[in-house]
Design a protein around this motif. Structure first.
Motif, PDB file in Angstrom:
ATOM      1  N   MET A 125      30.991 -37.180 -17.159  1.00  0.00           N
ATOM      2  CA  MET A 125      29.694 -37.421 -17.780  1.00  0.00           C
ATOM      3  C   MET A 125      28.736 -37.809 -16.664  1.00  0.00           C
ATOM      4  N   ASN A 126      27.707 -37.019 -16.485  1.00  0.00           N
ATOM      5  CA  ASN A 126      26.732 -37.303 -15.444  1.00  0.00           C
ATOM      6  C   ASN A 126      25.647 -38.216 -16.000  1.00  0.00           C
ATOM      7  N   TYR A 127      25.545 -39.415 -15.451  1.00  0.00           N
ATOM      8  CA  TYR A 127      24.545 -40.357 -15.932  1.00  0.00           C
ATOM      9  C   TYR A 127      24.078 -41.230 -14.776  1.00  0.00           C
ATOM     10  N   ARG A 128      22.967 -41.894 -15.008  1.00  0.00           N
ATOM     11  CA  ARG A 128      22.455 -42.872 -14.062  1.00  0.00           C
ATOM     12  C   ARG A 128      21.848 -44.017 -14.859  1.00  0.00           C
ATOM     13  N   ILE A 129      21.770 -45.179 -14.234  1.00  0.00           N
ATOM     14  CA  ILE A 129      21.168 -46.337 -14.877  1.00  0.00           C
ATOM     15  C   ILE A 129      19.921 -46.716 -14.098  1.00  0.00           C
ATOM     16  N   ALA A 221      20.301 -46.084 -19.699  1.00  0.00           N
ATOM     17  CA  ALA A 221      21.392 -45.193 -19.304  1.00  0.00           C
ATOM     18  C   ALA A 221      20.916 -43.786 -19.618  1.00  0.00           C
ATOM     19  N   ILE A 222      20.820 -42.955 -18.588  1.00  0.00           N
ATOM     20  CA  ILE A 222      20.232 -41.624 -18.717  1.00  0.00           C
ATOM     21  C   ILE A 222      21.326 -40.585 -18.493  1.00  0.00           C
ATOM     22  N   PHE A 223      21.587 -39.787 -19.521  1.00  0.00           N
ATOM     23  CA  PHE A 223      22.695 -38.838 -19.497  1.00  0.00           C
ATOM     24  C   PHE A 223      22.163 -37.415 -19.354  1.00  0.00           C
ATOM     25  N   GLU A 224      22.733 -36.679 -18.438  1.00  0.00           N
ATOM     26  CA  GLU A 224      22.352 -35.288 -18.235  1.00  0.00           C
ATOM     27  C   GLU A 224      23.033 -34.408 -19.284  1.00  0.00           C
ATOM     28  N   VAL A 225      22.262 -33.455 -19.803  1.00  0.00           N
ATOM     29  CA  VAL A 225      22.777 -32.515 -20.798  1.00  0.00           C
ATOM     30  C   VAL A 225      22.508 -31.103 -20.300  1.00  0.00           C
ATOM     31  N   THR A 226      23.537 -30.264 -20.320  1.00  0.00           N
ATOM     32  CA  THR A 226      23.386 -28.861 -19.946  1.00  0.00           C
ATOM     33  C   THR A 226      23.951 -28.000 -21.057  1.00  0.00           C
ATOM     34  N   GLY A 227      23.130 -27.100 -21.575  1.00  0.00           N
ATOM     35  CA  GLY A 227      23.611 -26.199 -22.623  1.00  0.00           C
ATOM     36  C   GLY A 227      22.575 -25.990 -23.704  1.00  0.00           C
ATOM     37  N   ALA A 228      22.884 -25.044 -24.585  1.00  0.00           N
ATOM     38  CA  ALA A 228      21.968 -24.681 -25.659  1.00  0.00           C
ATOM     39  C   ALA A 228      21.832 -25.804 -26.667  1.00  0.00           C
ATOM     40  N   MET A 229      20.611 -25.964 -27.182  1.00  0.00           N
ATOM     41  CA  MET A 229      20.343 -26.945 -28.224  1.00  0.00           C
ATOM     42  C   MET A 229      20.693 -26.339 -29.592  1.00  0.00           C
ATOM     43  N   SER A 268      19.332 -21.293 -24.001  1.00  0.00           N
ATOM     44  CA  SER A 268      20.081 -20.869 -22.822  1.00  0.00           C
ATOM     45  C   SER A 268      21.270 -21.796 -22.568  1.00  0.00           C
ATOM     46  N   PRO A 269      22.405 -21.240 -22.132  1.00  0.00           N
ATOM     47  CA  PRO A 269      23.556 -22.086 -21.790  1.00  0.00           C
ATOM     48  C   PRO A 269      23.302 -22.946 -20.555  1.00  0.00           C
ATOM     49  N   ASP A 270      22.239 -22.662 -19.821  1.00  0.00           N
ATOM     50  CA  ASP A 270      21.892 -23.448 -18.633  1.00  0.00           C
ATOM     51  C   ASP A 270      20.721 -24.396 -18.874  1.00  0.00           C
ATOM     52  N   TYR A 271      20.259 -24.515 -20.121  1.00  0.00           N
ATOM     53  CA  TYR A 271      19.102 -25.362 -20.401  1.00  0.00           C
ATOM     54  C   TYR A 271      19.431 -26.824 -20.086  1.00  0.00           C
ATOM     55  N   LYS A 272      18.478 -27.507 -19.437  1.00  0.00           N
ATOM     56  CA  LYS A 272      18.664 -28.891 -19.029  1.00  0.00           C
ATOM     57  C   LYS A 272      17.829 -29.823 -19.912  1.00  0.00           C
ATOM     58  N   SER A 273      18.429 -30.923 -20.333  1.00  0.00           N
ATOM     59  CA  SER A 273      17.732 -31.971 -21.061  1.00  0.00           C
ATOM     60  C   SER A 273      18.436 -33.291 -20.747  1.00  0.00           C
ATOM     61  N   GLU A 274      17.909 -34.378 -21.280  1.00  0.00           N
ATOM     62  CA  GLU A 274      18.495 -35.693 -21.021  1.00  0.00           C
ATOM     63  C   GLU A 274      18.462 -36.545 -22.283  1.00  0.00           C
ATOM     64  N   ILE A 275      19.386 -37.486 -22.358  1.00  0.00           N
ATOM     65  CA  ILE A 275      19.405 -38.492 -23.418  1.00  0.00           C
ATOM     66  C   ILE A 275      19.190 -39.844 -22.751  1.00  0.00           C
ATOM     67  N   TRP A 276      18.185 -40.589 -23.211  1.00  0.00           N
ATOM     68  CA  TRP A 276      17.855 -41.901 -22.662  1.00  0.00           C
ATOM     69  C   TRP A 276      18.229 -42.977 -23.681  1.00  0.00           C
ATOM     70  N   MET A 277      19.204 -43.808 -23.324  1.00  0.00           N
ATOM     71  CA  MET A 277      19.656 -44.899 -24.177  1.00  0.00           C
ATOM     72  C   MET A 277      19.248 -46.238 -23.566  1.00  0.00           C
ATOM     73  N   PRO A 278      18.490 -47.067 -24.286  1.00  0.00           N
ATOM     74  CA  PRO A 278      18.182 -48.417 -23.797  1.00  0.00           C
ATOM     75  C   PRO A 278      19.430 -49.282 -23.922  1.00  0.00           C
ATOM     76  N   ILE A 279      19.768 -50.013 -22.887  1.00  0.00           N
ATOM     77  CA  ILE A 279      21.045 -50.732 -22.881  1.00  0.00           C
ATOM     78  C   ILE A 279      20.846 -52.189 -22.470  1.00  0.00           C
ATOM     79  N   VAL A 280      21.771 -53.023 -22.927  1.00  0.00           N
ATOM     80  CA  VAL A 280      21.894 -54.421 -22.475  1.00  0.00           C
ATOM     81  C   VAL A 280      23.371 -54.697 -22.258  1.00  0.00           C
ATOM     82  N   LYS A 281      23.679 -55.627 -21.370  1.00  0.00           N
ATOM     83  CA  LYS A 281      25.071 -55.989 -21.142  1.00  0.00           C
ATOM     84  C   LYS A 281      25.622 -56.701 -22.340  1.00  0.00           C
ATOM     85  N   LYS A 282      26.901 -56.448 -22.645  1.00  0.00           N
ATOM     86  CA  LYS A 282      27.555 -57.110 -23.778  1.00  0.00           C
ATOM     87  C   LYS A 282      27.689 -58.610 -23.479  1.00  0.00           C
TER      88      LYS A 282
END
Length: 282
Positions: A125-129, A221-229, A268-282
């Motif tokens: 899972m490709n992500y960054r914080i 937490a920002i997750f990379e998404v690759t593929g058709a919607m 497109s199977p190569d389409y790029k998008s991202e999911i942005w999740m707001p996070i806090v430490k448990k």
């Protein structure tokens, strides 16, 4: 995972009663909206569909082991008429309730679900914080019931309307801030409803007919998404809830989250998008 199993226990204890998703969500210690998103992401079935399958499974057992009237069993499991029960029962089992009583009839069974955590880790899972300051968005919003099935049905219609009537293009022209792209935002989750926005980050004046909102400074937490919607997005969402959150040491912050769409062919199977999740430490 523990919260979801508490929710499943609540469902099981109330299958012969009216089930309010808010009460089920309370058993899982989260809002109705987030519970439905989480449940569907982890199990690949909506809460209402799971409840329907369990009720019709128990109804089939009751038909075969008792002489109770079909209408009585229908009412016991939440159906107001024999016709509605017969249609639902036949759609699931492939036979009518009366034929289900015949010896040797083949029926379907959906046992009680139990959720266990499995970290697979085979596919990365490709992500960054990132910590981001507050930013302002302008766009169009509509309010929807916190029902995942309604979301699946109605949100694409909202996008289609905005794309066809020129609203999406007008919103795109306002974009001059970060994050750069078109945002699909879920916000103001209260009273079993939520606002869905199609918007962009901008410093420009809000035109008549559109709305504006400030998204607070957050850790994302920002997750990379690759593929058709929408399949690629749904697959990553499922992994975020089922794999990443349980193992990350973070939980979802009580602020808006969003998908970030870039220009391109969403099929497109190569389409790029991202999911942005707001996070806090448990």
């Amino acid at each position: 995972m523990e919260g979801l199993n508490h929710a499943l226990g609540y469902i099981e204890d109330h299958l012969d009663e009216s089930i309010d998703v808010s009460e089920v969500a309370r058993a899982a210690c989260c809002s109705a909206y987030h519970f439905q998103r989480l449940f569907t992401a982890v199990t690949d079935v909506t809460p209402s569909e799971y409840i329907r399958r369990r009720r019709l499974t128990l109804a089939a057992i009751e038909l075969q082991r008792s002489d109770a009237r079909v209408i009585d069993i229908a009412v016991q499991y939440g159906y107001t008429s024999a016709d509605a029960f017969t249609r639902a029962f036949t759609a699931l089992h492939g036979v009518t309730p009366s034929k289900a009583r015949a010896p040797g009839t083949s029926l379907k069974a959906y046992p009680r679900m139990t959720i266990a955590l499995t970290i697979k880790g085979v596919v990365a899972m490709n992500y960054r914080i990132e910590d981001r300051p507050a930013f302002r968005v302008v766009g169009v919003k509509e309010r929807f019931p916190a029902d995942i099935e309604v979301s699946f049905r109605e949100l694409p219609k909202m996008w289609a309307r905005c794309n066809s009537d020129g609203t999406s293009q007008a919103i795109w022209q306002l974009q001059d801030g970060q994050p750069c792209g078109c945002l699909g935002i879920c916000a103001d989750m209260s009273d079993n409803r939520f606002d869905y926005w199609i918007a962009v980050a901008t410093s420009k004046e809000c035109p008549p007919g559109l709305s504006e909102m400030v998204i607070p400074a957050s850790t994302w937490a920002i997750f990379e998404v690759t593929g058709a919607m929408p399949k690629a997005l749904q697959d990553v969402n499922r992994r975020i809830y089922a794999e990443w959150f349980p193992a990350s040491g973070y939980t979802h912050a009580p602020t808006p989250d969003f998908e970030l769409y870039f220009e391109g062919d969403t099929a497109s199977p190569d389409y790029k998008s991202e999911i942005w999740m707001p996070i806090v430490k448990k």
